[in-house]
Write an enzyme that holds these catalytic residues in place. Structure first.
Site, mmCIF file in Angstrom:
data_model
loop_
_atom_site.group_PDB
_atom_site.id
_atom_site.type_symbol
_atom_site.label_atom_id
_atom_site.label_comp_id
_atom_site.label_asym_id
_atom_site.label_seq_id
_atom_site.Cartn_x
_atom_site.Cartn_y
_atom_site.Cartn_z
ATOM 1 N N GLU A 126 0.844 -1.194 0.000
ATOM 2 C CA GLU A 126 0.000 0.000 0.000
ATOM 3 C C GLU A 126 0.885 1.251 0.000
ATOM 4 O O GLU A 126 1.839 1.309 0.771
ATOM 5 C CB GLU A 126 -0.913 0.036 1.236
ATOM 6 C CG GLU A 126 -1.910 1.172 1.139
ATOM 7 C CD GLU A 126 -2.903 1.224 2.309
ATOM 8 O OE1 GLU A 126 -2.838 0.367 3.211
ATOM 9 O OE2 GLU A 126 -3.728 2.141 2.302
ATOM 10 N N GLY A 266 3.353 2.269 11.075
ATOM 11 C CA GLY A 266 3.093 1.419 12.234
ATOM 12 C C GLY A 266 2.877 -0.040 11.872
ATOM 13 O O GLY A 266 3.504 -0.936 12.435
ATOM 14 N N ALA A 267 2.000 -0.274 10.904
ATOM 15 C CA ALA A 267 1.665 -1.650 10.560
ATOM 16 C C ALA A 267 0.854 -1.655 9.274
ATOM 17 O O ALA A 267 0.423 -0.598 8.802
ATOM 18 C CB ALA A 267 0.856 -2.295 11.676
ATOM 19 N N MET A 268 0.631 -2.858 8.727
ATOM 20 C CA MET A 268 -0.096 -2.954 7.465
ATOM 21 C C MET A 268 -1.034 -4.154 7.501
ATOM 22 O O MET A 268 -0.650 -5.255 7.881
ATOM 23 C CB MET A 268 0.924 -3.077 6.314
ATOM 24 C CG MET A 268 0.304 -3.262 4.953
ATOM 25 S SD MET A 268 -0.715 -1.821 4.471
ATOM 26 C CE MET A 268 -1.957 -2.638 3.479
ATOM 27 N N GLU A 269 -2.251 -3.908 7.046
ATOM 28 C CA GLU A 269 -3.350 -4.860 7.205
ATOM 29 C C GLU A 269 -3.457 -5.909 6.100
ATOM 30 O O GLU A 269 -4.565 -6.390 5.835
ATOM 31 C CB GLU A 269 -4.663 -4.071 7.272
ATOM 32 C CG GLU A 269 -5.125 -3.410 5.947
ATOM 33 C CD GLU A 269 -4.726 -1.944 5.787
ATOM 34 O OE1 GLU A 269 -3.756 -1.519 6.436
ATOM 35 O OE2 GLU A 269 -5.386 -1.231 5.023
ATOM 36 N N GLU A 303 -5.454 -2.764 12.708
ATOM 37 C CA GLU A 303 -5.174 -3.621 11.540
ATOM 38 C C GLU A 303 -6.194 -4.754 11.476
ATOM 39 O O GLU A 303 -6.638 -5.143 10.401
ATOM 40 C CB GLU A 303 -3.746 -4.170 11.586
ATOM 41 C CG GLU A 303 -2.648 -3.122 11.725
ATOM 42 C CD GLU A 303 -2.747 -1.942 10.772
ATOM 43 O OE1 GLU A 303 -3.287 -2.102 9.661
ATOM 44 O OE2 GLU A 303 -2.299 -0.834 11.154
ATOM 45 N N HIS A 306 -9.455 -3.581 10.004
ATOM 46 C CA HIS A 306 -9.393 -3.384 8.549
ATOM 47 C C HIS A 306 -9.889 -4.627 7.795
ATOM 48 O O HIS A 306 -10.246 -4.521 6.620
ATOM 49 C CB HIS A 306 -7.954 -3.107 8.108
ATOM 50 C CG HIS A 306 -7.596 -1.652 8.026
ATOM 51 N ND1 HIS A 306 -8.411 -0.703 7.466
ATOM 52 C CD2 HIS A 306 -6.458 -0.990 8.409
ATOM 53 C CE1 HIS A 306 -7.808 0.482 7.507
ATOM 54 N NE2 HIS A 306 -6.631 0.334 8.087
ATOM 55 N N GLU A 325 -9.679 4.365 6.260
ATOM 56 C CA GLU A 325 -8.829 4.798 7.378
ATOM 57 C C GLU A 325 -9.616 5.581 8.438
ATOM 58 O O GLU A 325 -9.469 5.329 9.632
ATOM 59 C CB GLU A 325 -7.627 5.603 6.869
ATOM 60 C CG GLU A 325 -6.660 4.789 6.005
ATOM 61 C CD GLU A 325 -6.126 3.538 6.679
ATOM 62 O OE1 GLU A 325 -6.306 3.365 7.892
ATOM 63 O OE2 GLU A 325 -5.531 2.699 5.950
HETATM 64 N N1 B3K Z 1 -2.987 1.026 5.682
HETATM 65 C C1 B3K Z 1 -1.685 1.166 6.244
HETATM 66 C C2 B3K Z 1 -0.975 2.399 5.826
HETATM 67 C C3 B3K Z 1 -0.241 2.283 4.562
HETATM 68 C C4 B3K Z 1 0.617 3.504 4.323
HETATM 69 C C5 B3K Z 1 1.241 3.472 2.991
HETATM 70 N N2 B3K Z 1 2.143 4.586 2.764
HETATM 71 C C6 B3K Z 1 -1.704 1.095 7.730
HETATM 72 C C7 B3K Z 1 -2.985 1.418 8.357
HETATM 73 O O1 B3K Z 1 -3.507 2.507 8.267
HETATM 74 O O2 B3K Z 1 -3.553 0.546 8.932
HETATM 75 ZN ZN ZN Z 2 -5.446 1.885 8.694
#
Ligand code: B3K
Ligand code: ZN
Length: 882
Positions: A126, A266-269, A303, A306, A325
């Site tokens: 992402e 922080g993290a990615m879903e 996460e 999401h 978001e």
């Molecule tokens: N969806 C990701 C963020 C991605 C950022 C890309 N530059 C984390 C979050 O909001 O959960």
């Molecule tokens: Zn998010």
């Protein structure tokens, strides 16, 4: 070389793609260099698209090795490749596209696409990272079913992961092995993930509400196995909460979280395979502060949530980012409120909005929560999209009430499951279930800037009426000079001598609190049967993300702080009182006068401390703490930072001196010998104790240093350790210097093997407001603990110094700005996303006096002149200079 200027992408230009991809088959052959990615895509021309329409695939930094359509090599005349795309012509309506590309993850320092963190391979797709892996329709409205085979050296990478469920595995020649994963759910490429690593596993399980067993797997380095309990517990709590609150159940047999050191956020879903920054997953009492424990809980939940708000129902295009978001932040905020103290959580949200999001909304990068255009989408993962987006969802939830909002979200999830949709689709569901008209409310989605409410009140004793006159305005933002008025829900109560007064509006009894719909440029609300002159309690629980001005007297603020039953308003009354008093000190400081600190604030804090046992201790801690320098700067038209800092410190010292014995009593009565727990009660107790410590550390005598040393030595948890260290580092008493160095050395010596703890050590020094900040930061960047390629280190040193150490960053010689420009130019080559993010403090140059503003502008121009500017950095700098 002159920079090619990246173009702008507009929401109004959105069009569906010419082709869909129903199935995606990938094979990764991971290697120390020259990793090979083979893809086989089942593609269909979209109905209504003309025969022979071009297929334009995204692809960046790829070496194309072969290209086949339906098993036949594509002739060179039929395709063309440039830096961003692969265009193929003369395609049938349905076909299989096979493509082999070569990539170099070992050299990928952007941490986008496939890259290496230490020895591990991992991905971040992402928003547009997948195009750095293979040629693809890398846009969220193209949803496909993925089957992924990962091949790597078995000894080095025993663990091979991707989305979904493992369906095949085996050994291959030359010590290689493979695992094949199948994800049954259609998803856009941004949710794709691959990991190859040698990590330890912590496993647990969760039984869903329909009785399915889910295996929960957390992968970390072996040394971190003792730091996983909190994340695992948070995950299980979040899974249960989403079932209870939203009726949403997890949908795969496995839920995996992998912790990595090098991560841009922080993290990615990613579906079924979340990838986390170690800082958002690891937590343990000795190494982790209470705040970090709570962050782990919040991010794990975010996460997880999401999976429905983002993955099952995703975004049609990136202009809709807040759809997933904003909604997911709202969901995680409510979860955290349920797990902890709701009022404290709400105040923390307001602090973040006021000190940072409002500034963003007033700066050159201001954008609505659904932007109309962007150059680089990575720049739009902002506080506006996330936090203001969550506030907009919160307003909708409040307008509908609990039951209707749940009906609305049920409708949204059911209707759009498996689809890529828009914020309009979300709002339409809310309108449909409630019958409410959201047309005026929609401005929250398409207008930038923080609205302001100017409110005044008048009591008419003869008529027994109280009239609130309200007017709204919203400053111009880039591309939006005049704005239609917003619908602003303003929750209101009237506070009398003995508590809240009953409210009657237009003859209707409204209980003790009512939500006034502010929907005109200016309007009046007349309360009837008001038996005494009240103090209005406005914007209760921060019912809208706006600035509110009401000319309260100090006496009225004291009354609200003491008598209001809305936690946010009580805290805000104390803030307003403190702002008034600090500002009057700042004026005196500028004029070289010494005036005594107004006693009203001392009176209020004395009352709070006297009654601390009866109150939520975390709230007492927050109410007795002065507004941050960042917020004071945000409130000023042209901030005189030195004056504000000096005034704030003077007020702090006055509180410490005047209330010394009360603070000491409160400190001692909140020292606990109970076994550490990161729960609301204990967190509240520690925060109150450490708020007292922070004041006591200002006292100019040896006992202050001794108290800090004692707490540092006796602490059995990182919250207490850091509170002592931080106060010590910021202490400038005559005997502080050597005690400070001893404590810093001891801390580093003790924790040097723990990267996350060392980051705290870096942060506390980079954030120190004493003179000489830039030299300290430069020295930290030479320390072996610093690594410019690791975003956590850059955030801990460069970002903390530039964004949270205003007094040093804004040094009148401009050296702080020069330093930031140099770091941005350096990071632009290594990691454009991080480079763009740290520019933020310079973007605010218009808010400063000419001498400072000129230096800030010069630094921006220096960045602009650097070679090879990424689209990320170009967008922020060019918009800031416009
Ligand atoms: N969806 C990701 C963020 C991605 C950022 C890309 N530059 C984390 C979050 O909001 O959960
Ligand atoms: Zn998010």
């Amino acid at each position: 070389m002159e920079n090619a200027q990246p173009g702008t992408i507009y929401l109004k230009d959105y069009q569906q793609p010419n082709y869909w991809i129903s199935e995606t088959h990938l094979r990764f052959e991971l290697a120390d260099s020259d990793t090979v990615v083979r893809s086989r895509l089942s593609m269909q021309r979209r109905d209504g698209v003309a025969e022979g329409a071009e297929l334009v695939l995204h692809g960046v930094e790829l070496t194309l090795l072969s290209l086949l359509v339906n098993g036949v090599d594509v002739d060179q005349s039929q395709y063309s490749v440039d830096e961003q795309t692969l265009t193929i012509r003369g395609l049938p309506a349905q076909f299989e596209l096979e493509c082999v590309t070569q990539i170099q993850p070992q050299d990928n320092t952007s941490l986008e696409g496939l890259y290496q963190s230490r020895t591990m391979f991992c991905t971040q797709c992402e928003a547009e990272g997948f195009r750095k892996i293979t040629y693809y329709l890398d846009r969220p409205d193209v949803m496909s079913v993925f089957t992924t085979t990962v091949v790597a050296d078995k000894a080095k990478y025993p663990l091979l992961l991707s989305n979904g469920n493992p369906v095949d595995r085996g050994d291959l020649a030359d010590g290689q092995h493979f695992v094949t994963w199948q994800d049954p759910f259609k998803k856009p490429a941004y949710l794709f993930a691959v990991v190859a690593a040698d990590l330890a596993l912590v496993e647990d399980s969760f039984t869903t509400m329909s009785g399915r067993e889910v295996s929960l797997q957390l992968f970390v380095e072996p040394k971190d196995l003792d730091k996983c309990d909190h994340a695992m517990l948070s995950l299980k709590n979040a899974m249960r909460w989403d079932e209870t609150t939203y009726g949403r159940e997890y949908d795969l047999g496995i839920y995996m979280i992998v912790a990595v050191d090098d991560f841009n956020m922080g993290a990615m879903e990613n579906k079924g395979l979340n990838i986390f920054n170690t800082s958002c997953v690891l937590a343990e009492q000795k190494t982790t502060t209470d705040a970090a424990f709570q962050r782990v809980e919040g991010v794990v939940a975010h996460e997880y949530f999401h999976n429905w708000s983002g993955n099952r129902v995703t975004c049609r295009d990136w202009f809709q980012l807040s759809l997933k978001e904003g909604f997911t932040v709202y969901r995680d905020a409510e979860f955290s409120a349920d797990m902890n103290s709701p009022t404290v959580k709400r105040v923390e949200e307001v602090q973040l909005l006021r000190s940072a999001q409002f500034a963003e909304d007033a700066g050159p990068m201001a954008h609505p929560i659904r932007p109309a255009s962007f150059i680089e989408i990575s720049n739009f993962y902002t506080l506006t999209i996330y936090e203001k987006g969550a506030e907009v969802v919160r307003m909708i939830a409040n307008l509908l009430g609990e039951d209707l909002f749940r009906q609305g979200t049920d409708l949204y999830f059911d209707r759009f499951d498996g689809q890529a949709v828009t914020t309009d689709d979300f709002v339409a569901c809310m309108a449909e279930v409630s019958g409410q008209d959201f047309s005026q409310f929609q401005h929250w989605y398409d207008q930038a800037g923080t609205p302001q409410l100017d409110v005044s009140g008048e009591y008419n004793a003869a008529d027994k009426t109280y009239t609130l006159s309200v007017s709204q305005s919203c400053p111009a933002t880039p591309g939006q000079a005049d704005k239609p008025v917003f619908l602003i829900p303003m929750a209101t109560a009237l506070v009398g001598r003995d508590g809240l007064l009953p409210l009657t509006l237009n003859g209707v009894d409204c209980g003790e609190e009512t939500v006034l719909a502010v929907d005109q440029q200016s309007q009046q609300f007349v309360f009837e049967n008001v038996t005494e002159a009240p103090v209005p309690s406005l914007l209760r629980n921060f019912s809208a993300p706006v600035k509110l001005r009401f000319d309260y007297s100090r006496e009225q603020l004291l009354m609200l702080a003491a008598r209001d039953n809305d936690g946010f308003c009580r805290w805000d009354a104390m803030q307003q009182l403190a702002v008034q008093i600090i500002n009057e000190q700042a004026v005196a400081w500028r004029q070289g006068e010494a005036i005594s600190v107004d006693s009203s604030l001392l009176t209020a804090i004395r009352a709070l401390l006297g009654d601390a046992e009866a109150n939520d201790k975390a709230m007492v801690a927050m109410m007795m703490s002065l507004p941050s320098l960042a917020y004071l700067i945000e409130l000023s038209q042209q901030a005189d930072i030195e004056a504000l800092q000096a005034a704030r410190e003077k007020v702090r010292l006055a509180i410490a001196v005047e209330l010394q014995s009360l603070l000491l009593d409160c400190y001692h009565s909140n020292v606990s010998t109970d076994e550490y727990r990161p729960d609301a009660t204990q967190i509240a107790q520690r925060s109150l104790k450490n708020a007292c410590l922070s004041y006591l550390s200002l006292l100019p005598d040896q006992s202050a240093i001794e108290l800090l040393q004692q707490q540092y030595q006796q602490a059995d948890n990182m919250t207490d350790t850091m509170a002592a260290l931080s106060a010590m580092v910021n202490s400038d008493g005559p005997n502080a210097a050597s005690a400070k160095q001893d404590m810093l050395d001891d801390f580093y010596h003790r924790w040097q093997q723990e990267a996350l703890v060392v980051n705290q050590w870096l942060q506390v020094q980079a954030g120190c407001g004493l003179a000489g900040g830039l030299d300290r930061v430069k020295a930290l960047m030479q320390h072996p603990a610093f690594d410019i390629k690791n975003p956590n280190k850059v955030r801990s040193v460069v970002a903390v110094f530039c964004a949270q150490n205003a007094i040093n960053f804004h040094h009148s010689d401009g050296s702080g700005y020069q330093f930031l420009a140099e770091q941005v130019i350096r990071l632009n080559e290594l990691n454009p996303q991080i480079a763009a993010r740290i520019i933020t403090p310079l973007t605010k140059w218009r808010r400063f006096a000419p001498a400072q503003a000129d230096n800030m502008q010069a630094a921006l121009k220096q960045i602009m002149a650097a070679p090879n500017l990424s689209s990320d950095v170009y967008e922020v700098v060019s918009k800031s200079l416009t």
